[in-house]
Write an enzyme that holds these catalytic residues in place. Sequence first.
Site: not given
Ligand code: CDP
Ligand code: MG
Length: 152
Positions: A115, A112, A49, A9, A102, A85, A126, A91
């Site tokens: 992705h 973080n 997303y 990222k 992370r 993962r 994706e 996250t």
């Molecule tokens: O990336 P991951 O699958 O762990 O998390 P996700 O719940 O699918 O969320 C996607 C991405 O959104 C995260 O990796 C964060 O960069 C961002 N995010 C955010 O900006 N604010 C949140 N409250 C939750 C996630």
């Molecule tokens: Mg996710």
Amino acid sequence: MERTLVLLKPDCVQRRLMGRIISRFEDKGLNIIAMKMIRVTQELARKHYAEHVQKAWYPSLEEFITSGPVVAMVVEGPEAIRVVRDMVGATNGLNATPGTIRGDFGCSRQMNLVHASDGPESAARELAIFFREEELCPYTPTIQSWLRAKDE
Ligand code: CDP
Ligand code: MG
């Protein structure tokens, strides 16, 4: 064998952590079979997303992910989707276990660093968003016989 999408990222690129994080995947024995630096557009962010577009925090995520270059990679290996993962971690960097990417490099929920696709369906979806089939360069590493036994 599985293939998964990894994105480094904008925070990862800006913090000069690309090399160290790519090295973790290489060190693990995973195969990087495609890689490119791109700028994520608003349209691409919404596609990638899609599951989050309606969330209250999506505008902030979109601003972040479009704010600088990212590196997109296809990472291949046995059980690669889960393995990657697990290497990436939870996250929020504040909760991610030390030893994960992370957990070792991050202290933010949004910034973080990486992705990684969260399952076979999202990996297929994706990968198709970021790469055309002809952009993939699958190969057998010469050290293959030292990575795992033949029957694994
Ligand atoms: O990336 P991951 O699958 O762990 O998390 P996700 O719940 O699918 O969320 C996607 C991405 O959104 C995260 O990796 C964060 O960069 C961002 N995010 C955010 O900006 N604010 C949140 N409250 C939750 C996630
Ligand atoms: Mg996710």
